[in-house]
Design a protein around this motif. Structure first.
Motif, short mmCIF file in Angstrom:
data_model
loop_
_atom_site.label_atom_id
_atom_site.label_comp_id
_atom_site.label_asym_id
_atom_site.label_seq_id
_atom_site.Cartn_x
_atom_site.Cartn_y
_atom_site.Cartn_z
N LEU A 24 0.84 -1.19 0.00
CA LEU A 24 0.00 0.00 0.00
C LEU A 24 0.89 1.25 0.00
O LEU A 24 2.07 1.18 0.33
N PRO A 25 0.34 2.41 -0.36
CA PRO A 25 1.14 3.65 -0.27
C PRO A 25 1.64 3.85 1.16
O PRO A 25 0.94 3.54 2.12
N ASN A 26 2.86 4.36 1.31
CA ASN A 26 3.39 4.53 2.67
C ASN A 26 3.36 5.99 3.13
O ASN A 26 3.87 6.30 4.21
N LYS A 27 2.77 6.86 2.33
CA LYS A 27 2.68 8.27 2.70
C LYS A 27 1.21 8.67 2.89
O LYS A 27 0.32 8.14 2.22
N GLN A 28 1.00 9.62 3.79
CA GLN A 28 -0.32 10.18 3.98
C GLN A 28 -0.51 11.35 3.00
O GLN A 28 0.46 12.00 2.63
N PRO A 29 -1.75 11.61 2.52
CA PRO A 29 -3.00 10.95 2.93
C PRO A 29 -3.31 9.69 2.13
O PRO A 29 -4.37 9.10 2.32
N LEU A 30 -2.40 9.28 1.23
CA LEU A 30 -2.71 8.18 0.32
C LEU A 30 -2.95 6.87 1.07
O LEU A 30 -3.82 6.08 0.68
N LEU A 31 -2.19 6.62 2.14
CA LEU A 31 -2.35 5.37 2.88
C LEU A 31 -3.74 5.28 3.50
O LEU A 31 -4.44 4.27 3.35
N GLY A 32 -4.16 6.33 4.19
CA GLY A 32 -5.48 6.33 4.81
C GLY A 32 -6.59 6.18 3.77
O GLY A 32 -7.57 5.45 3.99
N GLN A 33 -6.43 6.85 2.64
CA GLN A 33 -7.43 6.77 1.58
C GLN A 33 -7.51 5.36 1.00
O GLN A 33 -8.60 4.85 0.71
N LYS A 34 -6.35 4.72 0.87
CA LYS A 34 -6.32 3.36 0.32
C LYS A 34 -7.00 2.38 1.28
O LYS A 34 -7.75 1.49 0.85
N ILE A 35 -6.76 2.52 2.57
CA ILE A 35 -7.39 1.64 3.55
C ILE A 35 -8.91 1.80 3.51
O ILE A 35 -9.66 0.82 3.55
N GLN A 36 -9.38 3.03 3.42
CA GLN A 36 -10.82 3.28 3.33
C GLN A 36 -11.40 2.64 2.07
O GLN A 36 -12.49 2.06 2.09
N TYR A 37 -10.65 2.74 0.97
CA TYR A 37 -11.10 2.14 -0.29
C TYR A 37 -11.19 0.62 -0.16
O TYR A 37 -12.19 0.01 -0.59
N LEU A 38 -10.17 -0.01 0.44
CA LEU A 38 -10.17 -1.46 0.59
C LEU A 38 -11.32 -1.92 1.48
O LEU A 38 -11.95 -2.95 1.22
N GLU A 39 -11.59 -1.16 2.52
CA GLU A 39 -12.69 -1.51 3.42
C GLU A 39 -14.03 -1.44 2.69
O GLU A 39 -14.88 -2.33 2.84
N THR A 40 -14.21 -0.41 1.88
CA THR A 40 -15.44 -0.27 1.10
C THR A 40 -15.58 -1.40 0.09
O THR A 40 -16.66 -2.00 -0.07
N GLU A 41 -14.48 -1.72 -0.60
CA GLU A 41 -14.49 -2.82 -1.57
C GLU A 41 -14.85 -4.14 -0.89
O GLU A 41 -15.62 -4.95 -1.42
N SER A 42 -14.27 -4.37 0.28
CA SER A 42 -14.54 -5.61 1.01
C SER A 42 -16.01 -5.71 1.39
O SER A 42 -16.63 -6.77 1.25
#
Length: 236
Positions: free
Chosen positions: A143-161
């Protein structure tokens, strides 16, 4: 002219994981001379572990990894000429989050035989033990290791799941495991489930699934330890 053969050979996930490799690999690899490897040191160590009498100095090695992504011309010629070559991953199975896919694609292109061999794969081992959906899953690598990209990616994965009822699998460079874990606690919904699988096949192997809100009271020790993370917000 004989067809060339490309053997895709897994490597161990931990120093204690040789028991995961099938016994038939020892005579197979002992009879080969040409090796394409992701990392020479780990490949030589594996060959010596499987057969202490093997003469490493008589073997030929070529590198294929993220820094040397071009298939060596001599490897191309040898496959075309009908030689038998093994590709050895640095850890786990070739072609799965691994540059071996490029060599396999080339072998198919020229009509060489591609032979995958069984061995440990951290992604599948973690999913098997997670208790999550094993019919709908997606591997995202790093996953991206910089903010805000990391937080956004986690939110995206949670929504996809949640929407797809899909297990979301990802990894991190071991020294950044804790940073990723803290962001998962901060960003993820408390009821979302998180599986953390560390040191798979090793002596300190540990695979635990909890809701994110429960993880806040059970901080895992995974600094510099190879780890697979799986996020699951679906119903299974």
């Amino acid at each position: 002219m004989n067809k060339g053969k490309l053997h895709l050979v897994p490597n161990i996930l931990s120093e204690d994981g040789h028991y995961c490799l099938p016994a038939y690999l020892t005579p197979l690899l002992s009879g080969l001379k040409y090796f394409v490897v992701e990392e020479i040191k780990s490949a030589r160590r594996l060959l010596k572990k499987l057969n202490a009498s093997i003469n490493i100095d008589q073997l030929e090695f070529w590198m294929l990894n993220e820094h040397q992504s071009e298939i060596p011309p001599e490897v191309m010629h040898r496959l075309k000429d009908g030689d038998e070559i093994a590709y050895i991953s640095e850890a786990g199975c070739p072609g799965i989050a691994d540059p071996g896919q490029n060599l396999a694609a080339y072998a198919h292109q020229i009509g060489a035989e591609v032979i995958p061999h069984t061995g440990p794969n951290s992604i599948l081992l973690a999913l098997m033990a997670s208790g999550f959906n094993g019919q709908q899953f997606c591997f995202h690598g790093y996953l991206p290791n910089k903010q805000p990209l990391l937080g956004q990616k986690i939110q995206y994965l949670e929504t996809e799941s949640r929407q797809r009822n899909q297990s979301q699998i990802f990894i991190e460079t071991p020294y950044r495991n804790q940073q990723l874990f803290q962001e998962l606690l901060k960003t993820g919904h408390g009821e979302t489930k998180l599986c953390i699988a560390t040191d798979l096949t090793g002596k300190q192997e540990k695979i635990t699934t909890r809701k994110i809100r429960e993880w806040k009271n059970h901080l895992p020790e995974m600094h510099k330890v190879p780890t697979v993370f799986i996020l699951y917000a679906g119903i299974y």
